[in-house]
Design a protein around this motif. Structure first.
Motif, short mmCIF file in Angstrom:
data_model
loop_
_atom_site.label_atom_id
_atom_site.label_comp_id
_atom_site.label_asym_id
_atom_site.label_seq_id
_atom_site.Cartn_x
_atom_site.Cartn_y
_atom_site.Cartn_z
N GLN A 298 162.09 -8.83 82.02
CA GLN A 298 162.31 -10.42 81.63
C GLN A 298 161.79 -10.30 80.19
OE1 GLN A 298 161.77 -13.64 84.41
NE2 GLN A 298 161.61 -12.26 86.04
N GLN A 299 160.56 -9.61 80.13
CA GLN A 299 159.76 -9.98 78.89
C GLN A 299 160.55 -9.10 77.80
OE1 GLN A 299 156.47 -11.75 77.63
NE2 GLN A 299 158.23 -11.12 76.20
N PHE A 300 160.98 -7.89 78.16
CA PHE A 300 161.75 -7.01 77.00
C PHE A 300 163.04 -7.76 76.62
CE2 PHE A 300 159.32 -3.01 78.67
CZ PHE A 300 158.64 -3.16 77.85
N ALA A 301 163.84 -8.47 77.48
CA ALA A 301 165.12 -9.20 77.43
C ALA A 301 164.71 -10.24 76.40
CB ALA A 301 165.54 -9.47 78.79
N ILE A 302 163.69 -11.05 76.43
CA ILE A 302 163.23 -12.11 75.64
C ILE A 302 163.10 -11.65 74.46
CG2 ILE A 302 161.77 -13.91 75.33
CD1 ILE A 302 161.88 -14.45 78.50
N TRP A 303 162.16 -10.58 74.14
CA TRP A 303 161.94 -10.00 72.94
C TRP A 303 163.16 -9.44 72.31
CZ3 TRP A 303 156.92 -7.15 74.68
CH2 TRP A 303 155.77 -7.94 74.64
N THR A 304 164.08 -9.07 72.96
CA THR A 304 165.33 -8.70 72.33
C THR A 304 166.00 -9.72 71.46
OG1 THR A 304 165.74 -6.92 74.06
CG2 THR A 304 167.56 -7.75 72.97
N ILE A 305 165.93 -10.93 72.09
CA ILE A 305 166.55 -12.00 71.28
C ILE A 305 165.63 -12.53 70.36
CG2 ILE A 305 167.38 -14.50 71.71
CD1 ILE A 305 168.47 -13.57 74.27
N THR A 306 164.30 -12.74 70.47
CA THR A 306 163.50 -13.25 69.62
C THR A 306 163.00 -12.38 68.54
OG1 THR A 306 161.52 -12.89 71.02
CG2 THR A 306 162.44 -14.69 71.41
N ASP A 311 165.40 -0.19 68.27
CA ASP A 311 165.67 0.63 69.34
C ASP A 311 164.64 0.46 70.30
OD1 ASP A 311 163.44 2.01 68.22
OD2 ASP A 311 164.81 3.67 67.14
N THR A 312 164.63 1.57 71.34
CA THR A 312 163.47 1.32 72.39
C THR A 312 162.20 1.46 72.13
OG1 THR A 312 164.14 3.62 72.90
CG2 THR A 312 165.05 1.99 74.22
N ASN A 313 161.99 2.58 70.89
CA ASN A 313 160.61 2.68 70.41
C ASN A 313 159.99 1.70 69.66
OD1 ASN A 313 160.60 5.42 71.51
ND2 ASN A 313 161.87 5.77 69.69
N SER A 314 160.84 0.64 69.23
CA SER A 314 160.38 -0.42 68.38
C SER A 314 159.89 -1.64 69.22
CB SER A 314 161.61 -0.84 67.48
OG SER A 314 162.00 0.07 66.75
N TYR A 315 159.81 -1.79 70.40
CA TYR A 315 159.31 -2.63 71.07
C TYR A 315 157.69 -2.60 71.34
CZ TYR A 315 163.75 -4.07 73.08
OH TYR A 315 165.14 -4.62 73.24
N LYS A 324 150.97 2.05 78.78
CA LYS A 324 151.65 1.20 78.22
C LYS A 324 153.23 1.40 78.46
CE LYS A 324 148.95 -1.44 74.76
NZ LYS A 324 148.81 -1.94 73.23
N GLU A 325 153.94 0.40 78.73
CA GLU A 325 155.40 0.68 79.19
C GLU A 325 156.38 0.07 78.06
OE1 GLU A 325 158.14 0.57 83.09
OE2 GLU A 325 156.86 -0.90 82.97
N THR A 326 157.21 1.03 77.52
CA THR A 326 158.37 0.42 76.59
C THR A 326 159.61 0.72 77.28
OG1 THR A 326 158.46 2.84 75.80
CG2 THR A 326 157.13 0.89 74.68
N PRO A 327 160.73 -0.19 77.03
CA PRO A 327 161.98 0.02 77.93
C PRO A 327 162.63 1.68 77.80
CG PRO A 327 162.04 -1.78 75.88
CD PRO A 327 160.65 -0.85 75.93
N ASN A 328 163.07 1.89 79.06
CA ASN A 328 163.95 2.95 79.03
C ASN A 328 165.40 2.81 79.14
OD1 ASN A 328 164.20 2.18 81.85
ND2 ASN A 328 162.52 3.35 82.46
N GLU A 329 165.97 3.91 79.53
CA GLU A 329 167.52 3.67 79.53
C GLU A 329 167.94 2.78 80.19
OE1 GLU A 329 169.74 7.43 79.29
OE2 GLU A 329 168.74 8.23 77.45
N LYS A 348 175.15 -8.35 68.70
CA LYS A 348 174.32 -9.05 67.75
C LYS A 348 172.83 -8.33 67.84
CE LYS A 348 174.19 -13.51 68.22
NZ LYS A 348 174.28 -14.72 68.84
N TYR A 349 172.64 -7.47 68.85
CA TYR A 349 171.22 -6.95 69.29
C TYR A 349 171.24 -5.30 68.97
CZ TYR A 349 170.71 -11.84 70.14
OH TYR A 349 170.76 -13.24 70.58
N SER A 350 170.52 -5.15 68.13
CA SER A 350 170.52 -3.54 67.92
C SER A 350 170.18 -2.52 69.06
CB SER A 350 169.14 -3.48 66.66
OG SER A 350 169.59 -4.03 65.63
N VAL A 351 169.30 -2.75 69.96
CA VAL A 351 168.95 -1.99 70.87
C VAL A 351 170.30 -1.61 71.81
CG1 VAL A 351 168.55 -3.71 72.82
CG2 VAL A 351 167.31 -1.46 72.55
N PHE A 352 171.25 -2.60 71.88
CA PHE A 352 172.35 -2.07 72.64
C PHE A 352 173.48 -1.35 71.74
CE2 PHE A 352 171.28 -6.49 74.43
CZ PHE A 352 170.52 -5.80 75.53
N ASN A 353 173.28 -1.16 70.62
CA ASN A 353 174.04 -0.36 69.52
C ASN A 353 173.65 0.86 68.84
OD1 ASN A 353 176.20 -2.53 69.75
ND2 ASN A 353 174.37 -3.87 68.89
#
Length: 354
Positions: A298-306, A311-315, A324-329, A348-353
């Motif tokens: 939920q938190q990573f999804a919210i940060w995706t918008i805000t 990419d995943t390493n940018s979270y 520390k956990e970062t998003p995986n595939e 509109k969101y870089s991590v999905f592209n």
């Protein structure tokens, strides 16, 4: 002399018998009432009133509470003890809820089995109307009342149903306002402080002569007064019942809304934003099943918008235990599915592209 003592002794015995009878009669009457009392079909009972019907089937309404000291049985019948709270009268009863031990969705009127280490998002009950009740949900419960001393418990659950709000028997329906409206109109004075990544502390001091129903909507934004500290957004809405001269305090389920800023602490004060929030963020938070996702997702999804990380390493990593956990595939796949379900354009969101 012996006759006088015998008379005194007889009088004392008589006084003792009378005292015992006087003490016992109210208790006997109370016991008889409990054994013979039967709720009137369709009658709306307060939680306190329901406790008068020992061994009878009652139906009550309240807010479901997942307490910190939840207890569950380790053998059949598998159950967990939860709390049903009346936020208006400030009373509560315990619920003995059956726990489903199988895989997949639990049957109606059962809760999902909790993992050994769990968060609020792991907890839910499938209701008789095929919805999902969770911590903070308003529900009606039909079951058998039993109590020991002042502890009242409803077990033998027959039905659990979701409610939009509670019916309050105070003669006049309380006026209803959102939190923003209540603050703007001077109905309440709000004191708000940080409490980590997923909660915020809210205290409401009423300035009213009548009862009010205050709705805290999902998507409500709290603005940090401390430079460099994240703003917070409400993930799970809540309704608060206010009475004149009764200050209340509660914890709200929130997420951080600025990935690169500091996590809030108790020393950080907040105010309620009156500005509309990002439309995609509102759609995400209010989308079906979002609240049942793991809190980290939920938190990573919210940060995706805000923050729209590249990419995943940018979270920013979230501390889980000693790492520390970062998003995986897999997380990104789940997030994409939730965005699409909410009607959000993922291009509109870089991590999905990337």
């Amino acid at each position: 002399m012996k006759k006088v003592l015998r008379k005194i002794f007889s009088v004392l015995i008589l006084i003792g018998v009378v005292a015992c009878i006087a003490f016992s009669i109210p208790n006997i009457i109370k016991m008889a009432k409990e054994l013979s009392a039967t709720p009137v079909p369709g009658e709306e009972l307060t939680l306190a009133a329901a406790c008068e019907f020992y061994g009878k089937v009652v139906e009550v309404e309240g807010r479901l509470e997942l307490t910190n000291n939840i207890t569950c049985s380790g053998e059949e019948p598998y159950t967990c003890r939860l709390e049903l709270f009346d936020p208006y009268w400030k009373t509560s009863v315990f619920l003995t809820i059956p726990v489903y031990q199988g895989e997949g969705d639990p049957p109606a009127n059962h809760m999902a089995k909790l993992p050994e280490s769990f968060t609020n998002s792991d907890f839910y009950i499938r209701t008789a109307d095929n919805l999902y009740a969770r911590d903070g949900s308003f529900i009606s419960v039909r079951g058998t009342e039993s109590h020991s001393g002042s502890t009242c418990t409803i077990s033998g659950i027959e039905a659990i149903n979701m409610l939009d709000h509670l019916v309050i028997d105070v003669g006049v329906d309380p006026a209803s306002l959102t939190l923003q409206e209540a603050i703007t109109e001077g109905v309440v004075v709000a004191t708000i402080s940080g409490n980590g990544l997923s909660q915020i502390n809210l205290s409401l001091k009423p300035n009213i002569d009548v009862n009010y129903e205050i709705e805290i909507l999902p998507g409500t934004m709290f603005i940090s007064a401390t430079e460099g500290v994240q703003n917070m957004v409400v993930r799970q809405g809540q309704i608060v019942y206010l009475k004149p001269e009764m200050e209340i305090s509660l914890e709200l389920e929130v997420s951080c809304a600025n990935m690169t800023l500091k996590e809030p602490s108790y020393a950080d004060a907040f105010s309620v934003s009156t500005e509309p929030i990002n439309e995609d963020l509102l759609r995400l938070i209010r989308s079906e099943n979002f609240s049942y996702l793991d809190l980290t997702i939920q938190q990573f999804a919210i940060w995706t918008i805000t923050d729209n990380p590249y990419d995943t390493n940018s979270y920013t990593g979230i501390t889980i235990g000693n790492y520390k956990e970062t998003p995986n595939e897999l997380m990104i796949k789940v997030m994409r599915g939730q965005f699409e379900q909410a009607g959000i354009d993922t291009t509109k969101y870089s991590v999905f592209n990337n």
